[in-house]
Design a protein around this motif. Sequence first.
Motif, PDB file in Angstrom:
ATOM      1  N   SER A 140       0.842  -1.184   0.000  1.00  0.00           N
ATOM      2  CA  SER A 140       0.000   0.000   0.000  1.00  0.00           C
ATOM      3  C   SER A 140       0.883   1.242   0.000  1.00  0.00           C
ATOM      4  N   LEU A 141       0.301   2.364  -0.381  1.00  0.00           N
ATOM      5  CA  LEU A 141       0.996   3.643  -0.313  1.00  0.00           C
ATOM      6  C   LEU A 141       0.584   4.366   0.957  1.00  0.00           C
ATOM      7  N   ALA A 142       1.554   4.887   1.683  1.00  0.00           N
ATOM      8  CA  ALA A 142       1.273   5.615   2.910  1.00  0.00           C
ATOM      9  C   ALA A 142       1.918   6.989   2.848  1.00  0.00           C
ATOM     10  N   SER A 143       1.257   7.960   3.452  1.00  0.00           N
ATOM     11  CA  SER A 143       1.812   9.296   3.554  1.00  0.00           C
ATOM     12  C   SER A 143       3.047   9.274   4.446  1.00  0.00           C
ATOM     13  N   ASN A 144       4.152   9.834   3.957  1.00  0.00           N
ATOM     14  CA  ASN A 144       5.352   9.908   4.789  1.00  0.00           C
ATOM     15  C   ASN A 144       5.115  10.779   6.015  1.00  0.00           C
ATOM     16  N   TRP A 145       4.372  11.867   5.813  1.00  0.00           N
ATOM     17  CA  TRP A 145       4.029  12.708   6.961  1.00  0.00           C
ATOM     18  C   TRP A 145       3.287  11.899   8.019  1.00  0.00           C
ATOM     19  N   PHE A 146       2.333  11.066   7.577  1.00  0.00           N
ATOM     20  CA  PHE A 146       1.514  10.322   8.524  1.00  0.00           C
ATOM     21  C   PHE A 146       2.320   9.238   9.241  1.00  0.00           C
ATOM     22  N   VAL A 200       5.443   7.723  20.680  1.00  0.00           N
ATOM     23  CA  VAL A 200       6.450   8.092  21.671  1.00  0.00           C
ATOM     24  C   VAL A 200       5.844   8.997  22.740  1.00  0.00           C
ATOM     25  N   ALA A 201       4.969   9.917  22.321  1.00  0.00           N
ATOM     26  CA  ALA A 201       4.365  10.866  23.257  1.00  0.00           C
ATOM     27  C   ALA A 201       3.193  10.264  24.026  1.00  0.00           C
ATOM     28  N   ASN A 202       2.882   8.989  23.778  1.00  0.00           N
ATOM     29  CA  ASN A 202       1.744   8.324  24.403  1.00  0.00           C
ATOM     30  C   ASN A 202       0.426   9.060  24.138  1.00  0.00           C
ATOM     31  N   SER A 203       0.344   9.697  22.965  1.00  0.00           N
ATOM     32  CA  SER A 203      -0.883  10.380  22.575  1.00  0.00           C
ATOM     33  C   SER A 203      -1.874   9.424  21.922  1.00  0.00           C
ATOM     34  N   ILE A 204      -1.406   8.269  21.515  1.00  0.00           N
ATOM     35  CA  ILE A 204      -2.284   7.188  21.094  1.00  0.00           C
ATOM     36  C   ILE A 204      -1.855   5.933  21.837  1.00  0.00           C
ATOM     37  N   THR A 205      -2.786   5.032  22.027  1.00  0.00           N
ATOM     38  CA  THR A 205      -2.462   3.804  22.756  1.00  0.00           C
ATOM     39  C   THR A 205      -1.900   2.761  21.794  1.00  0.00           C
ATOM     40  N   LYS A 206      -1.264   1.781  22.382  1.00  0.00           N
ATOM     41  CA  LYS A 206      -0.725   0.685  21.584  1.00  0.00           C
ATOM     42  C   LYS A 206      -1.846  -0.029  20.841  1.00  0.00           C
ATOM     43  N   SER A 207      -2.980  -0.203  21.486  1.00  0.00           N
ATOM     44  CA  SER A 207      -4.095  -0.912  20.846  1.00  0.00           C
ATOM     45  C   SER A 207      -4.633  -0.111  19.663  1.00  0.00           C
ATOM     46  N   GLN A 208      -4.719   1.220  19.779  1.00  0.00           N
ATOM     47  CA  GLN A 208      -5.182   2.036  18.655  1.00  0.00           C
ATOM     48  C   GLN A 208      -4.232   1.929  17.474  1.00  0.00           C
ATOM     49  N   LEU A 209      -2.934   1.998  17.757  1.00  0.00           N
ATOM     50  CA  LEU A 209      -1.940   1.892  16.692  1.00  0.00           C
ATOM     51  C   LEU A 209      -2.021   0.537  16.004  1.00  0.00           C
ATOM     52  N   CYS A 210      -2.127  -0.523  16.797  1.00  0.00           N
ATOM     53  CA  CYS A 210      -2.163  -1.874  16.233  1.00  0.00           C
ATOM     54  C   CYS A 210      -3.427  -2.112  15.414  1.00  0.00           C
ATOM     55  N   VAL A 211      -4.557  -1.638  15.910  1.00  0.00           N
ATOM     56  CA  VAL A 211      -5.810  -1.821  15.173  1.00  0.00           C
ATOM     57  C   VAL A 211      -5.752  -1.085  13.846  1.00  0.00           C
ATOM     58  N   PHE A 212      -5.244   0.168  13.856  1.00  0.00           N
ATOM     59  CA  PHE A 212      -5.176   0.914  12.606  1.00  0.00           C
ATOM     60  C   PHE A 212      -4.272   0.227  11.596  1.00  0.00           C
ATOM     61  N   ALA A 229       4.702   7.635  14.602  1.00  0.00           N
ATOM     62  CA  ALA A 229       5.831   7.422  15.506  1.00  0.00           C
ATOM     63  C   ALA A 229       5.858   8.485  16.606  1.00  0.00           C
ATOM     64  N   GLN A 230       5.602   9.735  16.239  1.00  0.00           N
ATOM     65  CA  GLN A 230       5.617  10.822  17.224  1.00  0.00           C
ATOM     66  C   GLN A 230       4.520  10.640  18.265  1.00  0.00           C
ATOM     67  N   LEU A 231       3.325  10.280  17.813  1.00  0.00           N
ATOM     68  CA  LEU A 231       2.223  10.081  18.749  1.00  0.00           C
ATOM     69  C   LEU A 231       2.476   8.901  19.669  1.00  0.00           C
TER      70      LEU A 231
END
Length: 233
Positions: free
Chosen positions: A79-85, A94-106, A90-92
């Motif tokens: 797939s193609l992904a936005s480099n910005w995204f 590290v900052a714990n602004s998203i949870t591990k479960s949210q990242l994994c589900v996405f 990664a930034q979110l």
Amino acid sequence: MTSDPPARRRRGPRSVPAPTAAGSEAEYGDILAVLGQQLGEKVAAATDPGGRRRLKGVHFEYAADPKAVHDMAGDTGYSLASNWFTQLLAQLSVANSITKSQLCVFLFVAGGQVPGTGIAQYTQQEITDGLNRIAVQKDGKMITRSTVNRAIQALCGYNWVEKAGNGRIQINVRLWFHGNSTAQHDVLADIADRYDRDAERFPYAVGPEGVHQEELDLGFAVEGDLGRRRRTG
């Protein structure tokens, strides 16, 4: 009494030779010569009916292997992904602004898109089972369906995904897309029409709130001030 001379044959374009299996540049020589000759005659006729100006030659360049494709792991392509995204993820994290479960589900849902649609056909139970597949093998920590449900709700709030009914999840195709640019623009146009081209709705307003600053360009003409919105954090 002498015999009449044989009628002169009218010369036409040289026949195009059949391609060979040699794969060398020499096999294209005759074909290119014919193309150059015909192109020269047409250009000359178009620019000077008297035929005084003629194209002298045509130069062709072609790649050695125009059919080369990406070599990706697995059998589902890429797939193609936005480099910005991807950097934002990664930034979110590290900052714990998203949870591990949210990242994994996405990531799991984005990687399971039906090509050319931005749609992932997953129920919450299928996402749960898919994420736990390796955990079962390794006897590791597993995610629960209720956690997956909360993660999806949060991702919808970020406008990274939205529920599309009947177990379907619509990916924000400006962030991650499986398919070519034509298919992506078709999906974006459909979403834009669905939301009456509202710049504050999915997929153009990208969250979560307060973590970045970006000027968004919707890519289509809209009356008023919807064309460009600035979000600050």
